[in-house]
Design an enzyme around this catalytic site. Structure first.
Site: not given
Ligand SMILES: *[C@@H]1O[C@H](CO)[C@@H](O)[C@H](O)[C@H]1NC(C)=O
Ligand SMILES: *[C@@H]1O[C@H](CO)[C@@H](O)[C@H](O)[C@H]1NC(C)=O
Ligand SMILES: *[C@@H]1O[C@H](CO)[C@@H](O)[C@H](O)[C@H]1NC(C)=O
Ligand SMILES: *[C@@H]1O[C@H](CO)[C@@H](O)[C@H](O)[C@H]1NC(C)=O
Ligand SMILES: *[C@@H]1O[C@H](CO)[C@@H](O)[C@H](O)[C@H]1NC(C)=O
Ligand SMILES: *[C@@H]1O[C@H](CO)[C@@H](O)[C@H](O)[C@H]1NC(C)=O
Ligand SMILES: *[C@@H]1O[C@H](CO)[C@@H](O)[C@H](O)[C@H]1NC(C)=O
Ligand SMILES: *[C@@H]1O[C@H](CO)[C@@H](O)[C@H](O)[C@H]1NC(C)=O
Ligand SMILES: *[C@@H]1O[C@H](CO)[C@@H](O)[C@H](O)[C@H]1NC(C)=O
Ligand SMILES: *[C@@H]1O[C@H](CO)[C@@H](O)[C@H](O)[C@H]1NC(C)=O
Ligand SMILES: *[C@@H]1O[C@H](CO)[C@@H](O)[C@H](O)[C@H]1NC(C)=O
Length: 369
Positions: A40, A333, A336
């Site tokens: 990610s 978040d 991340h």
């Protein structure tokens, strides 16, 4: 009639050739071909195309600071590190996801390959088992996708030209965090040394496969201090009442870096012509946390977007609350970094000192010794 025919046909050939080559050359003569693999931290929309996967970020407030506030699937308020690295090498942003190119007509698909491809898939890991229950694209499958890209290059320009082109291309890899998260989520009883050495031998096999496909220049990004992300601080807080970093996961991340450094040192003697740069995201991020004000962050603990305590009790989605100033937060978040933190990381990878990126920095990868 004969001349009328010969002119258009050579013109047609020129058009075909420039269709192939202009996308790559138009940006900048020195712009390298870039391929991105990983999780990610580098995903620019791969998982949007995975119908069975819940690991997605293609909804607000993700992308709130992206051009036109678009939610592209990036786990960020804007660009991520893959984008910023690509920009530093002269591209507009990260090349598009392989799975988005697959939706194009075959000749458009092929033309786009010359601009590079991003294979990264959120939730994936070095191990095929990591994320297997999340139906994401594991690193081994990303490499299989790269093989089909290579076959298409070969079909277009022949194997010698493909080999020459891939040997100059840059391969960025950012992976490993999800394997460590998986170890803890599984409450694995495998000894730490054994687990890390499994990860490292798997990494070694993947790099060797990529080398076999023609890759020579690697920009490798190690695992950040994942124990300091809001979700792990929340775990620590539940145990001790303090929102410190969760040391066990950080300890694995740090050991992973040292082992990876060691592997890459060794691998240069086994794979002639390989050139690499290893980014120590562990040290990079720890130094930012320790000197937050110097880097103009006021909050390095909570997520900017999320729910509940540390905004780490729920994902960043449309009903999540947002922090007042997104430039002051390290974390976007619960897992991340923000756009600003990603930019800073890319700048350090590109032009940092050997404290952070070694034996050379990413800016030196395109050049011969
Ligand atoms: C995913 O869903 C889209 C839209 O519903 C559909 O067009 C596509 O074929 C599906 N892809 C797969 C691999 O199932
Ligand atoms: C090409 O990119 C390099 C590195 O980003 C930059 O220094 C150079 O000025 C660019 N050249 C052109 C013609 O844009
Ligand atoms: C975690 O457990 C699942 C289910 O038992 C297994 O498939 C997977 O390999 C494990 N992952 C790791 C990283 O050990
Ligand atoms: C090219 O890419 C397409 C789409 O991924 C794939 O089906 C095909 O096998 C590839 N290889 C060649 C030689 O065209
Ligand atoms: C490809 O390279 C090999 C080895 O350098 C050479 O022998 C061969 O003639 C080349 N093939 C073409 C089609 O240029
Ligand atoms: C997948 O496996 C991990 C590790 O065992 C677990 O934490 C997670 O909840 C599982 N996810 C789903 C969607 O089953
Ligand atoms: C975690 O690590 C830090 C730095 O190494 C140390 O100062 C701290 O005491 C550790 N905390 C726990 C709970 O072990
Ligand atoms: C690297 O090489 C040294 C010396 O040969 C060896 O002891 C070590 O196990 C190797 N490490 C890795 C990760 O391959
Ligand atoms: C920040 O803090 C670290 C301690 O983690 C220190 O070693 C480092 O030199 C400091 N300075 C900067 C500019 O990061
Ligand atoms: C957003 O996340 C919260 C917390 O997990 C959840 O309760 C809510 O249903 C989610 N909202 C949407 C629109 O998905
Ligand atoms: C890293 O990159 C910069 C700028 O590209 C370069 O000038 C510098 O020498 C490099 N630093 C180190 C320590 O290698």
């Amino acid at each position: 009639m004969a001349t009328a025919l010969s002119v258009p046909s050579s013109f047609f050939l020129l058009v075909i050739l420039s269709n192939f080559f202009i996308p790559h050359l138009a940006t900048n003569d020195t712009t390298p071909l870039v391929f991105i693999l990983g999780d990610s931290t580098a995903d620019v929309g791969t998982n949007n195309h995975l119908n069975q996967s819940d690991i997605k970020a293609n909804f607000p407030h993700n992308g709130i600071d992206f051009p036109h506030s678009r939610s592209t699937g990036r786990f960020s308020n804007g660009f991520n590190s893959a984008d910023y690295l690509a920009k530093l090498f002269g591209l507009r942003r990260s090349p598009p996801p392989f799975l988005s190119l697959l939706t194009l007509e075959p000749h458009h698909f092929r033309k786009h390959l010359f601009k590079g491809v991003n294979f990264a898939s959120a939730g994936s890991g070095l191990l095929d088992t990591t994320g297997s229950n999340l139906t994401v694209v594991a690193l081994s499958e990303q490499i299989t996708q790269l093989t089909t890209v290579r076959d298409n290059f070969t079909a277009m320009i022949g194997s010698n030209a493909t080999e020459a082109m891939l040997s100059e291309a840059l391969f960025f890899i950012s992976i490993g965090s999800n394997d460590i998260f998986g170890y803890f989520a599984n409450k694995s009883t495998m000894p730490k040394e054994k687990f890390i050495s499994t990860l490292i031998s798997t990494y070694s096999a993947h790099i060797t496969t990529l080398y076999g496909l023609g890759a020579r220049k690697f920009g490798i990004i190690s695992v950040p201090p994942i124990g300091c992300c809001p979700s792990q601080r929340l775990v620590q807080k539940i145990i001790t009442g303090k929102d410190d970093c969760f040391n066990s996961t950080n300890d694995f991340a740090q050991t992973f870096y040292s082992a990876l450094d060691n592997l890459l040192h060794n691998i240069t003697s086994q794979l002639p012509g390989i050139k690499y740069s290893l980014g120590n995201s562990f040290k990079m991020t720890m130094d930012v946390i320790a000197n937050a004000t110097l880097y103009e962050f006021t909050n390095v603990k909570a997520a900017c977007c999320g729910h509940g305590d540390l905004k780490a009790q729920g994902p960043c989605n449309q009903t999540a609350s947002l922090c007042p100033d997104r430039r002051e937060y390290l974390f976007w978040d619960l897992f991340h970094p923000t756009k600003k933190a990603s930019d800073l990381a890319a700048e350090t990878l590109y032009s940092g000192t050997t404290d952070y990126v070694s034996p050379i920095n990413f800016s030196q990868l395109p050049y011969d010794n």
